[in-house]
Scaffold this motif. Structure first.
Motif, PDB file in Angstrom:
ATOM      1  N   VAL A 253      78.849  36.386 -92.985  1.00 46.30           N
ATOM      2  CA  VAL A 253      77.224  35.799 -93.681  1.00 46.30           C
ATOM      3  C   VAL A 253      77.096  35.945 -92.217  1.00 46.30           C
ATOM      4  CG1 VAL A 253      76.536  34.118 -95.041  1.00 46.30           C
ATOM      5  CG2 VAL A 253      78.346  33.192 -93.038  1.00 46.30           C
ATOM      6  N   GLY A 254      78.343  36.167 -90.872  1.00 44.84           N
ATOM      7  CA  GLY A 254      78.177  36.652 -89.962  1.00 44.84           C
ATOM      8  C   GLY A 254      79.363  36.672 -88.988  1.00 44.84           C
ATOM      9  N   THR A 255      79.066  36.305 -87.063  1.00 45.91           N
ATOM     10  CA  THR A 255      80.774  35.790 -86.530  1.00 45.91           C
ATOM     11  C   THR A 255      80.596  34.641 -85.723  1.00 45.91           C
ATOM     12  OG1 THR A 255      79.998  38.026 -85.366  1.00 45.91           O
ATOM     13  CG2 THR A 255      81.190  37.960 -86.940  1.00 45.91           C
ATOM     14  N   ASP A 256      82.149  34.285 -85.386  1.00 47.12           N
ATOM     15  CA  ASP A 256      81.929  33.600 -84.542  1.00 47.12           C
ATOM     16  C   ASP A 256      81.986  33.948 -83.380  1.00 47.12           C
ATOM     17  OD1 ASP A 256      81.350  31.491 -86.317  1.00 47.12           O
ATOM     18  OD2 ASP A 256      83.015  30.376 -86.325  1.00 47.12           O
ATOM     19  N   ASP A 257      81.286  33.774 -82.106  1.00 51.54           N
ATOM     20  CA  ASP A 257      80.896  34.302 -80.907  1.00 51.54           C
ATOM     21  C   ASP A 257      82.266  34.026 -79.678  1.00 51.54           C
ATOM     22  OD1 ASP A 257      78.632  36.274 -82.198  1.00 51.54           O
ATOM     23  OD2 ASP A 257      80.535  36.775 -82.632  1.00 51.54           O
ATOM     24  N   THR A 258      82.315  34.253 -78.929  1.00 45.56           N
ATOM     25  CA  THR A 258      83.049  33.253 -77.849  1.00 45.56           C
ATOM     26  C   THR A 258      82.760  34.475 -75.757  1.00 45.56           C
ATOM     27  OG1 THR A 258      84.908  34.124 -77.640  1.00 45.56           O
ATOM     28  CG2 THR A 258      84.056  32.049 -78.319  1.00 45.56           C
ATOM     29  N   THR A 259      83.476  35.606 -76.186  1.00 45.45           N
ATOM     30  CA  THR A 259      82.780  36.262 -74.634  1.00 45.45           C
ATOM     31  C   THR A 259      82.185  37.545 -75.066  1.00 45.45           C
ATOM     32  OG1 THR A 259      84.880  37.345 -75.619  1.00 45.45           O
ATOM     33  CG2 THR A 259      84.904  35.264 -74.005  1.00 45.45           C
ATOM     34  N   PHE A 260      81.856  37.815 -76.464  1.00 44.32           N
ATOM     35  CA  PHE A 260      81.153  39.241 -76.532  1.00 44.32           C
ATOM     36  C   PHE A 260      80.070  38.354 -78.307  1.00 44.32           C
ATOM     37  CE2 PHE A 260      80.422  43.454 -78.206  1.00 44.32           C
ATOM     38  CZ  PHE A 260      79.260  43.923 -77.863  1.00 44.32           C
ATOM     39  N   THR A 261      78.221  38.016 -77.859  1.00 50.07           N
ATOM     40  CA  THR A 261      77.699  37.456 -78.479  1.00 50.07           C
ATOM     41  C   THR A 261      76.224  38.783 -78.633  1.00 50.07           C
ATOM     42  OG1 THR A 261      76.071  36.392 -76.779  1.00 50.07           O
ATOM     43  CG2 THR A 261      78.021  34.530 -77.564  1.00 50.07           C
ATOM     44  N   LEU A 262      75.930  38.295 -79.424  1.00 48.61           N
ATOM     45  CA  LEU A 262      74.987  38.553 -79.693  1.00 48.61           C
ATOM     46  C   LEU A 262      73.293  38.126 -80.505  1.00 48.61           C
ATOM     47  CD1 LEU A 262      72.718  41.948 -81.053  1.00 48.61           C
ATOM     48  CD2 LEU A 262      74.255  41.664 -82.936  1.00 48.61           C
ATOM     49  N   THR A 263      72.702  37.729 -79.677  1.00 49.15           N
ATOM     50  CA  THR A 263      71.682  36.200 -79.945  1.00 49.15           C
ATOM     51  C   THR A 263      70.888  37.001 -79.804  1.00 49.15           C
ATOM     52  OG1 THR A 263      71.377  36.221 -77.285  1.00 49.15           O
ATOM     53  CG2 THR A 263      73.032  34.726 -78.416  1.00 49.15           C
ATOM     54  N   ARG A 264      70.104  38.025 -79.564  1.00 46.76           N
ATOM     55  CA  ARG A 264      68.609  38.897 -80.375  1.00 46.76           C
ATOM     56  C   ARG A 264      69.334  39.524 -80.816  1.00 46.76           C
ATOM     57  NH1 ARG A 264      64.362  40.437 -75.167  1.00 46.76           N
ATOM     58  NH2 ARG A 264      62.649  40.846 -77.546  1.00 46.76           N
ATOM     59  N   PRO A 265      68.452  39.902 -82.054  1.00 43.12           N
ATOM     60  CA  PRO A 265      67.519  38.957 -82.565  1.00 43.12           C
ATOM     61  C   PRO A 265      68.068  38.173 -82.994  1.00 43.12           C
ATOM     62  CG  PRO A 265      67.671  40.948 -84.391  1.00 43.12           C
ATOM     63  CD  PRO A 265      68.705  41.268 -83.363  1.00 43.12           C
ATOM     64  N   VAL A 266      67.052  37.238 -83.683  1.00 45.75           N
ATOM     65  CA  VAL A 266      67.312  36.115 -84.242  1.00 45.75           C
ATOM     66  C   VAL A 266      67.385  35.892 -85.391  1.00 45.75           C
ATOM     67  CG1 VAL A 266      66.783  33.684 -84.413  1.00 45.75           C
ATOM     68  CG2 VAL A 266      65.147  35.238 -82.717  1.00 45.75           C
ATOM     69  N   TYR A 267      68.908  35.015 -85.578  1.00 46.29           N
ATOM     70  CA  TYR A 267      69.690  35.457 -86.563  1.00 46.29           C
ATOM     71  C   TYR A 267      68.166  34.979 -88.428  1.00 46.29           C
ATOM     72  CZ  TYR A 267      72.703  33.966 -90.276  1.00 46.29           C
ATOM     73  OH  TYR A 267      73.871  34.065 -91.676  1.00 46.29           O
ATOM     74  N   GLY A 268      68.605  36.282 -89.170  1.00 41.93           N
ATOM     75  CA  GLY A 268      67.807  35.988 -90.109  1.00 41.93           C
ATOM     76  C   GLY A 268      66.198  36.038 -90.126  1.00 41.93           C
ATOM     77  N   SER A 269      65.713  36.806 -89.015  1.00 46.68           N
ATOM     78  CA  SER A 269      64.169  36.831 -88.515  1.00 46.68           C
ATOM     79  C   SER A 269      63.590  38.712 -89.149  1.00 46.68           C
ATOM     80  CB  SER A 269      64.104  36.998 -86.824  1.00 46.68           C
ATOM     81  OG  SER A 269      65.040  38.171 -86.563  1.00 46.68           O
ATOM     82  N   VAL A 270      62.560  38.773 -89.564  1.00 49.64           N
ATOM     83  CA  VAL A 270      62.429  39.900 -90.322  1.00 49.64           C
ATOM     84  C   VAL A 270      62.681  40.838 -89.101  1.00 49.64           C
ATOM     85  CG1 VAL A 270      60.147  41.504 -91.188  1.00 49.64           C
ATOM     86  CG2 VAL A 270      61.187  38.386 -91.511  1.00 49.64           C
ATOM     87  N   ALA A 271      63.118  41.958 -89.593  1.00 48.76           N
ATOM     88  CA  ALA A 271      63.566  43.399 -88.012  1.00 48.76           C
ATOM     89  C   ALA A 271      62.378  44.357 -88.347  1.00 48.76           C
ATOM     90  CB  ALA A 271      64.395  43.715 -88.427  1.00 48.76           C
ATOM     91  N   ARG A 272      62.007  44.764 -86.997  1.00 47.57           N
ATOM     92  CA  ARG A 272      60.836  45.923 -87.657  1.00 47.57           C
ATOM     93  C   ARG A 272      61.648  47.407 -86.143  1.00 47.57           C
ATOM     94  NH1 ARG A 272      57.175  41.750 -88.428  1.00 47.57           N
ATOM     95  NH2 ARG A 272      56.228  41.948 -90.320  1.00 47.57           N
ATOM     96  N   SER A 273      61.668  47.868 -86.476  1.00 47.74           N
ATOM     97  CA  SER A 273      62.610  49.030 -85.771  1.00 47.74           C
ATOM     98  C   SER A 273      60.753  49.827 -84.834  1.00 47.74           C
ATOM     99  CB  SER A 273      62.498  50.663 -86.475  1.00 47.74           C
ATOM    100  OG  SER A 273      63.130  51.552 -85.444  1.00 47.74           O
TER     101      SER A 273
END
Length: 294
Positions: free
Chosen positions: A193-213
């Motif tokens: 369902v995801g990863t637990d991040d510390t020194t390298f994070t991915l915060t955008r896009p928002v988790y669970g949001s609808v994605a468009r190219s």
């Protein structure tokens, strides 16, 4: 005027004076004033307001960091209430706000595997969170150099499994994979369902949001001479739906950002993965988040 008449007149005057005196001590309408002697009327007590629920604990970047307003909605395909599993002997395990990234992206897929497993023992590794985390990293993401479990924290319905490189014990975990049980009964499979991040994070896009190219991605990173590659993936496709390479980054908690175009999205949930390396291996750290196709 005789003595008897004078005595009667005097008694009448005394009675009249007594009556006037009593009226002076009474209320204006002749009723007794009970203000001072009546018990006070108790004011209605206001019921105490229920205490507010405690604020949610900060969540890892592999899942939403704040609770949505109002009741929590289940993830797409996830059961919203507990119910006995048919012959399974356990409650339905929903994912709540978590998104099923891999190997199943819908509850129907998880249930189909359960039927096959109950009938003939099909793919038992779905019941092992460590094997699921390694298969996700090596088979789905293609990070074949990451081949060992570095840490584990496994509960009844949630697990965190660290994965890392063999031969570089000092490098620690490349990522901590967050998993959850998805389905009904004691044989509900594990899904990432995801990863637990510390020194390298991915915060955008928002988790669970609808994605468009095209999709704007970003987060923060600590490191030296980092080179970030981003991919958009789905379990039903072997090749990435889109790739962006390579974004230079470094420093201490510095922001990074990139844009990636993708096409061919068909699964309910897509995986956005960012990876960096190049010092001792092609991939030394990675982070993932989940987006929906709507």
């Amino acid at each position: 005027m005789n003595v008897r008449f004078r005595l009667r007149l005097r008694l009448t005057g005394v009675a009249l004076a007594t009556g006037l005196s009593l009226l002076a001590c009474s209320g204006t309408d002749g009723r007794q004033d009970t203000t001072a002697t009546s018990p006070p009327v108790a004011s209605p007590t206001t019921a105490p307001r229920p205490s507010s629920p405690p604020a949610p604990a900060p969540a890892p970047s592999g899942e939403p960091s704040t609770a949505p307003a109002g009741p929590s909605s289940p993830a797409p395909g996830a059961p919203s209430t507990a119910a006995p599993a048919p012959g399974g002997g356990g409650p339905v395990t929903g994912l709540g706000r978590l998104q099923p990234i891999w190997p199943f992206t819908t509850l129907g897929q998880a249930q189909a595997w359960q039927r096959e497993h109950r009938a003939g023992g099909h793919q038992p590794w779905h019941l092992d969170p460590e094997q699921t985390a390694l298969s996700f990293t090596r088979g789905y993401l293609g990070f074949t150099e990451i081949d060992r479990v570095t840490s584990r924290s496994i509960g009844a319905t949630r697990a965190r499994v660290g994965v890392g490189l063999s031969g570089s014990e000092d490098s620690g975990s490349a990522a901590v994979v967050h998993l959850a049980r998805y389905g009904a009964g004691r044989d509900a499979p594990w899904v990432v369902v995801g990863t637990d991040d510390t020194t390298f994070t991915l915060t955008r896009p928002v988790y669970g949001s609808v994605a468009r190219s095209p999709l704007t991605v970003g987060g923060r990173i600590s490191g030296v001479d980092e080179s970030i590659r981003v991919q958009v993936r789905q379990p039903s496709s072997r090749a990435p739906l889109g790739t962006s390479c390579c974004t230079p980054a470094g420093g201490s908690g510095q922001p990074w950002s990139a844009s990636v175009s993708f096409k061919g999205a068909e699964d309910a949930v897509l995986t956005v993965v960012a990876a960096t390396g190049g010092h001792i291996a092609e991939v030394e750290r990675f982070t993932v988040t989940a987006v929906r196709t709507g």
